[in-house]
Design an enzyme around this catalytic site. Structure first.
Site, PDB file in Angstrom:
ATOM      1  N   GLY A   1       0.902  -1.753  -0.127  1.00  0.00           N
ATOM      2  CA  GLY A   1       0.431   0.443   0.130  1.00  0.00           C
ATOM      3  C   GLY A   1       0.690   1.368  -0.274  1.00  0.00           C
ATOM      4  O   GLY A   1       2.072   1.506  -0.191  1.00  0.00           O
ATOM      5  N   ASN A   2       0.157   2.942   0.151  1.00  0.00           N
ATOM      6  CA  ASN A   2       0.959   3.745   0.285  1.00  0.00           C
ATOM      7  C   ASN A   2       0.626   4.548   1.413  1.00  0.00           C
ATOM      8  O   ASN A   2      -0.478   4.266   2.234  1.00  0.00           O
ATOM      9  CB  ASN A   2       0.816   4.215  -1.006  1.00  0.00           C
ATOM     10  CG  ASN A   2      -0.590   5.231  -1.362  1.00  0.00           C
ATOM     11  OD1 ASN A   2      -0.761   5.449  -0.514  1.00  0.00           O
ATOM     12  ND2 ASN A   2      -0.879   4.341  -2.475  1.00  0.00           N
ATOM     13  N   ARG A   3       0.845   5.530   1.477  1.00  0.00           N
ATOM     14  CA  ARG A   3       0.740   6.172   3.069  1.00  0.00           C
ATOM     15  C   ARG A   3       0.364   7.410   2.402  1.00  0.00           C
ATOM     16  O   ARG A   3      -0.999   8.103   3.622  1.00  0.00           O
ATOM     17  CB  ARG A   3       2.114   6.890   3.588  1.00  0.00           C
ATOM     18  CG  ARG A   3       2.653   6.741   3.995  1.00  0.00           C
ATOM     19  CD  ARG A   3       3.998   7.559   4.489  1.00  0.00           C
ATOM     20  NE  ARG A   3       5.693   6.540   4.277  1.00  0.00           N
ATOM     21  CZ  ARG A   3       5.732   5.943   5.446  1.00  0.00           C
ATOM     22  NH1 ARG A   3       4.743   5.901   6.490  1.00  0.00           N
ATOM     23  NH2 ARG A   3       6.867   5.194   5.609  1.00  0.00           N
ATOM     24  N   SER A   4      -1.075   6.879   1.555  1.00  0.00           N
ATOM     25  CA  SER A   4      -2.169   8.596   1.700  1.00  0.00           C
ATOM     26  C   SER A   4      -3.424   8.294   2.860  1.00  0.00           C
ATOM     27  O   SER A   4      -3.716   6.886   2.833  1.00  0.00           O
ATOM     28  CB  SER A   4      -2.944   8.070   0.149  1.00  0.00           C
ATOM     29  OG  SER A   4      -3.408   9.091  -0.581  1.00  0.00           O
TER      30      SER A   4
END
Ligand SMILES: Cc1cc2nc3c(=O)[nH]c(=O)nc-3n(C[C@H](O)[C@H](O)[C@H](O)COP(=O)(O)O)c2cc1C
Length: 397
Positions: free
Chosen positions: A203-206
């Protein structure tokens, strides 16, 4: 500012107590005007104690002060939350059989309605026509949220989160333009997740904060908003239709479907560029020894696809906006991306120094196809969102 909080007889009346507190705690003078029916749900002492002002539903109390005229005349904003089907109907037809409906006729300030009712009542042609009439006359009617209703049933009809109604009211009080009225806008927010196995993902940090700010501000500027939210745990912005997705494939499907009838699409979600080439059907066990390397494959480029579909089919959204989070060579990378994707605007964020992911503030440079870049100074994400809409609105008109 003087705010009149009208409350009508719906089960969601208890949530209006929180809305009332948000107004009083931020220094607004609030006069609560309940209908007779809502006093069966939440009594007069609660409204009086929380507002610090007298409360009556009747035109026959304190007649020497002519409250049926004065309360509306003096208001800077009237907000009715919850607004029942009955009160919407009375407001649309100009009836004046209690203090609230008299106040609605005498007010010359902006009026916001936050309807809440069962789905059948909300979707009934009579209610649809009443809402259309009120909107035509300039009232802001916030679409109800989708979710659990009074009983076990779910659907559109739920009162949005009081904090979100409060945000809409603040913006109306500040007199922001309603220059997106009549336009359908699709916004993606959050970050996609690509499954490795049933419990793990890449995933990512958004956080979704910037996409949600775009949705909230677009609704307040009058747009009909579909918000495609990937893994966001924030309250739904009042008035936006929220579609929840997990992976890039799901986000692509939802965005392309909603974009068919959209005037503008803003891709604020952080979409995974890659996904594991294969997904394990069961959890990878530590006891299985050294794990196999995870091979990645490219995900579809949704922003480029939107641009290509528009170019090839000659149809689709009039305005396409992309977002780019860059760590270095921010502007050069952004310019290259703008040219590659065929979008109209590209909002370029520098990641780091308390900016972009998970923070309340942001700063950006908006690259404009065929035009000069626009600098958006550091500020709340709502302000950055407004700066984007300031560039989108003229391209839609
Ligand atoms: C338990 C209960 C819950 C209700 N909830 C709602 C509601 O959420 N929305 C609505 O439009 N009407 C609701 N009603 C019906 C209204 O109370 C009824 O239409 C009433 O006449 C509204 O009057 P008012 O608009 O003057 O407050 C509810 C009624 C009951 C008994």
């Amino acid at each position: 500012m003087k705010v009149v909080l009208g409350v009508s007889g719906g089960i969601a009346a208890y949530k209006a107590c929180e809305l009332l507190r948000l107004f009083t705690e931020s220094g607004h003078e609030v006069r609560v005007v309940p209908t007779r029916e809502v006093l069966r749900f939440v009594g007069e002492p609660t409204w009086a104690a929380l507002s610090g002002n007298p409360v009556t539903a009747d035109v026959w109390d304190d007649v020497h002060e002519v409250p049926h005229v004065r309360i509306g005349q003096r208001a800077d904003l009237v907000v009715v939350a919850p607004a029942t089907a009955n009160t919407l109907a009375k407001a649309a037809h100009g009836l004046a059989d209690d203090l609230l409906t008299n106040t609605l006729l005498t007010a010359r300030c902006p009026v916001v309605f936050a309807p809440a009712m069962h789905t059948e009542m909300w979707q009934h042609p009579a209610t649809r026509a009443n809402v259309a009439t009120l909107r035509e006359r300039g009232a802001v009617v916030i679409d109800p949220a989708v979710g659990r209703l009074t009983g076990a049933d779910t659907g559109p009809g739920r009162l949005p989160d009081p904090a979100e109604i409060f945000q809409v009211c603040l913006r109306v009080l500040r007199g922001r333009p309603r220059d997106l009225a009549g336009h359908k806008i699709v916004i993606s927010a959050g970050g996609t997740r690509e499954a490795i196995d049933p419990v793990r993902f890449i995933g990512n940090r958004s956080s979704g904060l910037q996409g949600y700010a775009l949705a909230r501000t677009a609704v307040a500027r009058g747009a009909e908003v579909t918000l495609v939210a990937a893994n966001v745990s924030l309250p739904d912005p009042a008035g936006a239709a929220v579609v929840r997705v997990g992976s890039t494939a799901e986000l692509r499907e939802a965005v392309l479907a909603a974009s068919e009838k959209a005037d503008a699409v803003v891709m604020a979600a952080a979409v995974a560029d890659f996904r594991p080439a294969s997904r394990h059907e069961s959890k990878i066990k530590k006891t299985d020894g050294e794990p196999d390397p995870i091979h990645l494959t490219k995900n579809p480029d949704i922003l480029a696809e939107l641009g290509r579909l528009r170019r090839e089919a000659g149809a689709g959204p009039r305005v396409i906006v992309g977002f780019a989070a860059e760590t270095d060579d921010v502007l050069a990378n952004g310019q290259a991306k703008l040219a590659r994707k065929g979008c109209d605007l590209l909002v370029v964020n520098q990641v780091g120094e308390g900016l972009a992911f998970g923070t309340p503030d942001n700063a950006a440079t908006v690259l404009v196809a065929g035009g000069e870049p626009v600098e958006v100074p550091r500020g709340p994400k709502d302000d950055v969102a407004d700066a984007v809409w300031d560039l989108v609105a003229p391209r839609l008109s």
